[in-house]
Design an enzyme around this catalytic site. Structure first.
Site, PDB file in Angstrom:
ATOM      1  N   LYS A   1      48.332  64.370  35.703  1.00 58.29           N
ATOM      2  CA  LYS A   1      48.822  64.395  37.079  1.00 58.29           C
ATOM      3  C   LYS A   1      50.228  64.984  37.140  1.00 58.29           C
ATOM      4  O   LYS A   1      51.083  64.654  36.308  1.00 58.29           O
ATOM      5  CB  LYS A   1      48.797  62.969  37.654  1.00 58.29           C
ATOM      6  CG  LYS A   1      49.187  62.889  39.126  1.00 58.29           C
ATOM      7  CD  LYS A   1      49.016  61.472  39.662  1.00 58.29           C
ATOM      8  CE  LYS A   1      49.475  61.373  41.105  1.00 58.29           C
ATOM      9  NZ  LYS A   1      49.284  60.019  41.667  1.00 58.29           N
TER      10      LYS A   1
ATOM     11  N   SER B   1      47.878  60.246  46.148  1.00 57.15           N
ATOM     12  CA  SER B   1      48.450  61.452  45.582  1.00 57.15           C
ATOM     13  C   SER B   1      47.690  61.985  44.371  1.00 57.15           C
ATOM     14  O   SER B   1      47.967  63.088  43.896  1.00 57.15           O
ATOM     15  CB  SER B   1      49.915  61.190  45.189  1.00 57.15           C
ATOM     16  OG  SER B   1      50.017  60.155  44.209  1.00 57.15           O
TER      17      SER B   1
ATOM     18  N   SER C   1      47.571  55.601  45.998  1.00 55.75           N
ATOM     19  CA  SER C   1      47.517  56.984  45.529  1.00 55.75           C
ATOM     20  C   SER C   1      46.459  57.253  44.475  1.00 55.75           C
ATOM     21  O   SER C   1      46.087  58.403  44.249  1.00 55.75           O
ATOM     22  CB  SER C   1      48.883  57.395  44.975  1.00 55.75           C
ATOM     23  OG  SER C   1      49.799  57.616  46.017  1.00 55.75           O
TER      24      SER C   1
END
Length: 481
Positions: A91, A166, A190
């Site tokens: 990520k 996210s 997220s």
């Protein structure tokens, strides 16, 4: 219920890419597959699919990746690491040595870190091959993965819809078989939201199980955590085994209690579930979501889990305001260094500016009062867990929306007063420091995916994962797209 097909014009994944992470590790270890074969299959899949969805960014040069795969094949032994040979994209909120880490911000568009985040170092040490990054919203703010560096990531099922965030890039890469397993992070949903919106699993661990950092501040910022995402529960446990455990530079971290993957057998054989639903109408929820979750809970009875509606006697509006305050005190203050520089401030998205400006208005008594409210919620959770094994809630309050909409301004007829108010349902596990797993619950009549949270006792991570395995057996469709 049948799973709808993705609306992206993508070819079917190869047999290698459809294998689970656990199966791939075993095949490499037993020399049924070479690391080069596995890595090549996933790189081919990325070439075929990623241009349509923009889930993986900063992809390394193929020749460099394959040289690393060949070197792994040469040194392969029976004692290789738990993730040996698996291609993984990290990520883009996590630092990766020698690989661009943008945080989704033009401020860091060309930033190349010189050290790994702690969990990234552990993934490398476990034998994984880091091939690139997964896309994120700027600084992880909001549950819609778009930014001015790489652009938007599109939902795995429908190119018109958001992937969530996210960890949106990670969820889409998983759902479309571009990576076998993925890391995510979660402050206010997220990790869970994008898992729900792409029909995969996402696990938010207990506070402190996965060490965060390195960072400038290691004692206060404990609401955001790193965790695993997968196409099945066992794959998440495989990655969590690598991520978890005490690190001396993360003083609030702690040793893991044992292997999560090994602990999944046998799965849980029953338990009591408190269904909080929409908290008696307190949460605005888009029509159709509660129906999907309640149907999933009905299936869960096949694994001997009994569900009982519960409406805790708590001031949930005050709790949400405490979440907002504590998030501003954490994220807003961390972003202030960019706000204070006029050149950088112009590059910040409005949500980042909002967090900083509100953080600057906070007083110490306000922050303490928010922490006291959080403590009261923790006590409430402990009392609930005296009667129940799990708490269940929808993972999100809306279905995935148009990717061009930054955030919903209204949910079920109620106006949203901030960019994250519509994610309020995800704050309850965060504020309690509890483990929470998103499990897929199905699709609405427009083919939009949805998920449900199963929340467990603080540090009861294995129990939550075992329950998720039991739930997984009741699903009438596989995860992913």
């Amino acid at each position: 219920m049948m799973r709808p097909r993705t609306k992206h014009a993508v070819p079917a994944a190869s047999d290698i890419c459809r294998l689970s992470a656990v199966e791939l590790v075993d095949a490499i270890r037993r020399k049924k597959l070479s690391v080069r074969e596995v890595v090549t299959a996933f790189l081919d899949r990325i070439d075929a699919v990623n241009p349509q969805v923009n889930a993986i960014v900063s992809l390394r040069d193929r020749a460099d990746i394959l040289r690393e795969a060949d070197a792994a094949d040469i040194r392969r032994t029976d004692g290789t690491g738990a993730l040996f040979g698996l291609p993984i994209a990290i990520k883009d909120l996590a630092s990766t040595t020698g690989l661009r880490t943008s945080f989704g911000s033009p401020i860091f568009a060309d930033f190349v870190p010189q050290e790994d985040d702690f969990f990234v170092e552990r993934i490398r040490d476990a034998g994984a091959i880091i091939i690139g990054k997964t896309n994120v919203p700027e600084f992880g703010l909001g549950s819609n993965t778009y930014n001015n560096v790489f652009g938007p990531t599109l939902n795995a099922f429908d190119p018109a819809l958001t992937a969530g965030g996210s960890s949106g890039g990670a969820a889409v890469a998983l759902a479309l078989d571009m990576v076998p397993v993925a890391d995510g992070s979660d402050f206010g949903g997220s990790l869970r939201n994008p898992a729900a919106w792409n029909n995969v699993y996402g696990f938010r661990p207990s506070q402190g199980l996965v060490p965060g950092g390195p960072d400038f501040e290691v004692f206060h910022a404990q609401m955001g955590v790193e965790g695993p995402m997968g196409r099945n529960v066992a794959d998440m446990a495989l990655l969590l085994d690598v991520q978890a455990g005490y690190h001396p530079q993360a003083p609030l971290s702690y040793e893991k209690p044992g292997s999560f993957l090994e602990g999944l057998a046998p799965p849980a054989t029953g338990g009591r579930v408190a269904w909080l639903g929409d908290l008696g109408g307190h949460l605005p929820v888009e029509p159709g979501i509660l129906d999907l979750c309640e149907a999933a809970l009905a299936r869960f009875t096949d694994a001997s889990f009994r569900t009982e509606p519960l409406r805790p006697d708590f001031d949930f509006e005050a709790l949400w305001q405490a979440f907002v305050t504590l998030r501003q005190a954490s994220s807003g203050c961390a972003l202030k260094v960019h706000y204070d520089d006029p050149a950088r401030r112009r590059l910040l998205k409005p949500e980042a500016v909002w967090e900083v400006e509100n953080a600057m208005r906070l007083t110490a008594p306000q922050i303490r009062a928010a922490s006291v409210m959080r403590t009261s919620w923790h006590r409430m959770l402990l009392s609930i867990f005296e009667r129940f094994d799990l708490i269940a809630l929808p993972t999100t309050q809306v279905f995935p929306f148009d990717v061009g909409t930054h955030w919903p301004r209204e949910v079920a007829g109620r106006a949203m007063d901030s960019y994250h108010r519509w994610m309020q349902v995800s704050a309850f596990a965060t504020l309690g420091g509890c483990p929470a797993v998103n499990v897929p619950v199905g699709f609405d009549d427009r083919g939009r995916p949805m998920g449900m949270q199963l929340i467990g006792r603080p540090r009861g991570d294995l129990a939550v994962l075992k329950a998720a395995v039991a739930y997984e057996t009741t699903l009438p469709w596989p995860a992913g797209a």
